[in-house]
Scaffold this motif. Structure first.
Motif, PDB file in Angstrom:
ATOM      1  N   GLN A 146       0.946  -1.179   0.353  1.00  0.00           N
ATOM      2  CA  GLN A 146       0.274   0.036   0.014  1.00  0.00           C
ATOM      3  C   GLN A 146       0.707   1.240   0.042  1.00  0.00           C
ATOM      4  N   TYR A 147       0.478   1.970  -0.963  1.00  0.00           N
ATOM      5  CA  TYR A 147       0.955   3.311  -0.885  1.00  0.00           C
ATOM      6  C   TYR A 147      -0.211   4.782  -0.594  1.00  0.00           C
ATOM      7  N   LEU A 148       1.527   6.062  -0.411  1.00  0.00           N
ATOM      8  CA  LEU A 148       0.413   7.064  -0.277  1.00  0.00           C
ATOM      9  C   LEU A 148       1.002   7.853  -1.463  1.00  0.00           C
ATOM     10  N   LEU A 149       0.997   8.274  -1.842  1.00  0.00           N
ATOM     11  CA  LEU A 149       2.211   9.201  -3.280  1.00  0.00           C
ATOM     12  C   LEU A 149       1.278  10.207  -3.767  1.00  0.00           C
ATOM     13  N   SER A 150       2.521  11.006  -4.539  1.00  0.00           N
ATOM     14  CA  SER A 150       1.597  12.520  -5.185  1.00  0.00           C
ATOM     15  C   SER A 150       2.804  12.393  -6.149  1.00  0.00           C
ATOM     16  N   PRO A 151       2.283  12.993  -7.608  1.00  0.00           N
ATOM     17  CA  PRO A 151       3.221  13.106  -8.561  1.00  0.00           C
ATOM     18  C   PRO A 151       4.648  14.220  -7.889  1.00  0.00           C
ATOM     19  N   ILE A 152       4.359  14.747  -7.507  1.00  0.00           N
ATOM     20  CA  ILE A 152       5.016  16.524  -6.934  1.00  0.00           C
ATOM     21  C   ILE A 152       6.541  15.268  -6.185  1.00  0.00           C
ATOM     22  N   GLN A 153       5.921  14.692  -5.730  1.00  0.00           N
ATOM     23  CA  GLN A 153       7.886  13.271  -4.976  1.00  0.00           C
ATOM     24  C   GLN A 153       8.022  13.388  -6.300  1.00  0.00           C
ATOM     25  N   PHE A 154       8.196  12.735  -7.379  1.00  0.00           N
ATOM     26  CA  PHE A 154       8.294  12.785  -8.887  1.00  0.00           C
ATOM     27  C   PHE A 154       9.227  14.338  -9.360  1.00  0.00           C
ATOM     28  N   GLY A 155       8.687  15.108  -8.833  1.00  0.00           N
ATOM     29  CA  GLY A 155       9.295  16.409  -9.992  1.00  0.00           C
ATOM     30  C   GLY A 155       8.306  17.025 -10.831  1.00  0.00           C
ATOM     31  N   ILE A 156       7.092  16.058 -10.476  1.00  0.00           N
ATOM     32  CA  ILE A 156       5.483  17.089 -11.247  1.00  0.00           C
ATOM     33  C   ILE A 156       4.952  17.975 -10.965  1.00  0.00           C
ATOM     34  N   PRO A 157       4.756  19.000 -11.560  1.00  0.00           N
ATOM     35  CA  PRO A 157       4.300  20.048 -10.434  1.00  0.00           C
ATOM     36  C   PRO A 157       2.564  20.081 -10.384  1.00  0.00           C
ATOM     37  N   ASN A 158       2.159  19.028  -9.624  1.00  0.00           N
ATOM     38  CA  ASN A 158       0.992  18.951  -8.766  1.00  0.00           C
ATOM     39  C   ASN A 158       0.588  18.366  -8.069  1.00  0.00           C
ATOM     40  N   SER A 159       0.144  18.436  -6.780  1.00  0.00           N
ATOM     41  CA  SER A 159      -0.131  18.159  -5.650  1.00  0.00           C
ATOM     42  C   SER A 159      -1.320  16.572  -6.163  1.00  0.00           C
ATOM     43  N   ARG A 160      -1.335  15.729  -5.859  1.00  0.00           N
ATOM     44  CA  ARG A 160      -2.381  14.508  -6.054  1.00  0.00           C
ATOM     45  C   ARG A 160      -2.100  13.423  -5.010  1.00  0.00           C
ATOM     46  N   ASP A 219      -0.560  23.204  -0.166  1.00  0.00           N
ATOM     47  CA  ASP A 219      -1.883  21.529  -0.015  1.00  0.00           C
ATOM     48  C   ASP A 219      -1.271  20.674   0.704  1.00  0.00           C
ATOM     49  N   GLN A 220      -2.554  20.736   1.670  1.00  0.00           N
ATOM     50  CA  GLN A 220      -2.838  20.283   3.016  1.00  0.00           C
ATOM     51  C   GLN A 220      -2.279  18.797   2.348  1.00  0.00           C
ATOM     52  N   CYS A 221      -2.728  18.490   1.142  1.00  0.00           N
ATOM     53  CA  CYS A 221      -2.852  17.160   0.855  1.00  0.00           C
ATOM     54  C   CYS A 221      -1.441  16.268   1.266  1.00  0.00           C
ATOM     55  N   SER A 222      -0.417  16.757   0.908  1.00  0.00           N
ATOM     56  CA  SER A 222       0.877  16.937   0.617  1.00  0.00           C
ATOM     57  C   SER A 222       1.417  16.880   1.832  1.00  0.00           C
ATOM     58  N   HIS A 223       0.989  16.859   3.051  1.00  0.00           N
ATOM     59  CA  HIS A 223       1.881  17.190   3.930  1.00  0.00           C
ATOM     60  C   HIS A 223       2.910  15.963   3.919  1.00  0.00           C
ATOM     61  N   SER A 224       2.733  14.594   3.618  1.00  0.00           N
ATOM     62  CA  SER A 224       3.159  13.575   4.182  1.00  0.00           C
ATOM     63  C   SER A 224       4.298  13.669   2.487  1.00  0.00           C
ATOM     64  N   SER A 225       4.508  13.855   1.808  1.00  0.00           N
ATOM     65  CA  SER A 225       5.397  13.505   0.796  1.00  0.00           C
ATOM     66  C   SER A 225       6.741  13.939   0.578  1.00  0.00           C
ATOM     67  N   GLU A 226       7.218  13.531   0.574  1.00  0.00           N
ATOM     68  CA  GLU A 226       8.413  13.579   0.387  1.00  0.00           C
ATOM     69  C   GLU A 226       9.445  12.887  -0.699  1.00  0.00           C
ATOM     70  N   ILE A 227       9.897  14.271  -0.873  1.00  0.00           N
ATOM     71  CA  ILE A 227      10.892  13.801  -2.650  1.00  0.00           C
ATOM     72  C   ILE A 227      11.633  13.382  -2.961  1.00  0.00           C
ATOM     73  N   LEU A 228      11.491  12.368  -4.505  1.00  0.00           N
ATOM     74  CA  LEU A 228      12.124  11.099  -4.676  1.00  0.00           C
ATOM     75  C   LEU A 228      13.363  11.152  -5.493  1.00  0.00           C
ATOM     76  N   ILE A 229      13.495  12.584  -5.877  1.00  0.00           N
ATOM     77  CA  ILE A 229      14.374  12.906  -6.903  1.00  0.00           C
ATOM     78  C   ILE A 229      15.774  14.194  -6.995  1.00  0.00           C
ATOM     79  N   ASP A 230      16.728  14.311  -7.630  1.00  0.00           N
ATOM     80  CA  ASP A 230      17.352  15.296  -7.479  1.00  0.00           C
ATOM     81  C   ASP A 230      16.115  16.351  -7.538  1.00  0.00           C
ATOM     82  N   SER A 231      16.845  17.482  -6.932  1.00  0.00           N
ATOM     83  CA  SER A 231      16.167  18.961  -6.786  1.00  0.00           C
ATOM     84  C   SER A 231      16.584  19.468  -8.388  1.00  0.00           C
TER      85      SER A 231
END
Ligand SMILES: C[S@@+](CC[C@H](N)C(=O)[O-])C[C@H]1O[C@@H](n2cnc3c(N)ncnc32)[C@H](O)[C@@H]1O
Length: 351
Positions: A146-160, A219-231
């Motif tokens: 099971q995962y909680l993921l958001s595109p923003i973690q992959f450098g895509i500029p959108n929280s979801r 974005d309250q939704c992305s509080h737990s999102s950890e960025i997974l890519i290099d900046s």
């Protein structure tokens, strides 16, 4: 072996697009959805697929035996679990299709799918429907992650931020299946593809690592999102735009008066945008970001631009008879194709 896929609650076909990224040979044996507008858009993009415009709960077991699918993908309706809704969970009739799948189909089926991929809103993980899902999987010998993921973690500029589950029959996906993971690996191949699909438009003149003054959204939704890519791998809104200016989508004076106070307004340099919901274009607050053009005009993102942010393929289109409002509604219900692609990559890797 060609993977036989059933796309359940298929909407505008986000799962189908993600399968294209997987590199696996597959066939969608049926896409099932009760929304005629979604089905029209789906059919226009994938004319070869058999679309079934019917409630899932009305499809009898023998039909599922006949289909004998290898993979079920599904995004059951999320309204019973959203924070904005009444959170009626299994008492909400919109879960009937999902309950039927769990109790009457998966549990009874001889030809069970080897793989299952499910997507739902953040919040689903606290529901009775979630308990039903895990219980059904366990009693039918599936292991799952099971995962909680958001595109923003992959450098895509959108929280979801979304809940995802990948399951495989009689296999050890994870020894600690009850943990909700907020990191995932195995996405480099798809990230390279994504950067080819949406190449940087900055031409080196802009420092991608610096934040723009307007790039300040909560974005309250992305509080737990950890960025997974290099900046240096993060992408900008600019990379997903069709054009900077677009007078057709500008707000009129009345809309500006209301929208300016309650909306996130971002520029082409932003590395974030607010999660786009199905009410984008209808209400302002919490439905998605607005765009400030180079000439300081405020406009909506177009449906094609939101589809780009969801990483739909370049050729994906909305037929002419679909209004912008209808397109926003479908996009708001849909998903990020890249994130699903990564989950499929992880699911198939353990073959
Ligand atoms: C969250 S959306 C799915 C989005 C989809 N994955 C996409 O990429 O667009 C849920 C979909 O389920 C459909 N739906 C709701 N209840 C259904 C039912 N009982 N049987 C079949 N489809 C249903 C809705 O019409 C909606 O399109």
């Amino acid at each position: 072996m060609v993977l036989r896929v059933l796309e359940l609650f298929s909407g505008m076909g986000g799962m189908h697009c993600a399968l294209d990224l997987s590199g696996r040979e597959y066939e969608i044996i049926a896409a099932i959805d009760i929304n005629p507008t979604a089905n029209l858009v789906y059919a226009s993009n994938f004319p070869e697929v058999s679309i079934i415009n019917r409630s899932i709960e009305t499809i009898p077991l023998k039909q599922w035996e006949k289909w004998s699918a290898d993979l079920w993908t599904m995004s059951p309706p999320c309204q019973p679990f959203t924070r904005q809704g009444k959170q009626e969970d299994l008492n909400d009739r919109r879960t009937d299709g999902f309950v039927h799948l769990m109790k009457n189909i998966l549990s009874q089926l001889n030809s069970k799918p080897k793989y299952i991929l499910l997507e739902n809103v953040f919040g689903f993980q606290n529901s009775d429907a979630h308990q039903l899902l895990l219980h059904t999987l366990q009693s039918n010998h599936y292991s799952y992650e099971q995962y909680l993921l958001s595109p923003i973690q992959f450098g895509i500029p959108n929280s979801r931020l979304r809940y995802y589950l990948i399951a495989k029959q009689q296999d050890q996906l994870n020894t600690n299946a009850s943990v909700l993971q907020t990191r995932i690996s195995n996405f480099d191949r798809l990230l390279t593809k994504l950067h080819e699909q949406f190449p940087s438009k900055c031409g080196g003149s802009y420092d991608k690592n610096s934040l723009h003054r307007n790039d300040q959204i909560t974005d309250q939704c992305s509080h737990s999102s950890e960025i997974l890519i290099d900046s240096n791998q993060s992408m900008l809104i600019n990379d997903f735009l069709v054009s900077n200016e677009n007078s057709e989508f500008e707000l009129d004076d009345k809309q500006l008066k209301r929208g300016l106070h309650v909306c996130d307004i971002i520029t082409c340099h932003a590395k974030r945008s607010f999660c786009f919901t199905k009410s984008y274009g209808k209400y302002f607050e919490g439905t998605g970001s607005l765009f400030r053009t180079e000439t300081d005009r405020i406009r909506y993102f177009t449906p094609k631009e939101i589809a780009n942010l969801h990483c739909f393929p370049q050729g994906y289109h909305f037929p002419e008879e679909i209004t912008n409002r209808q397109a926003y509604a479908l996009l708001g219900n849909s998903l990020n194709v890249f994130v699903i692609g990564v989950l499929l990559e992880n699911l198939f890797e353990r073959c």
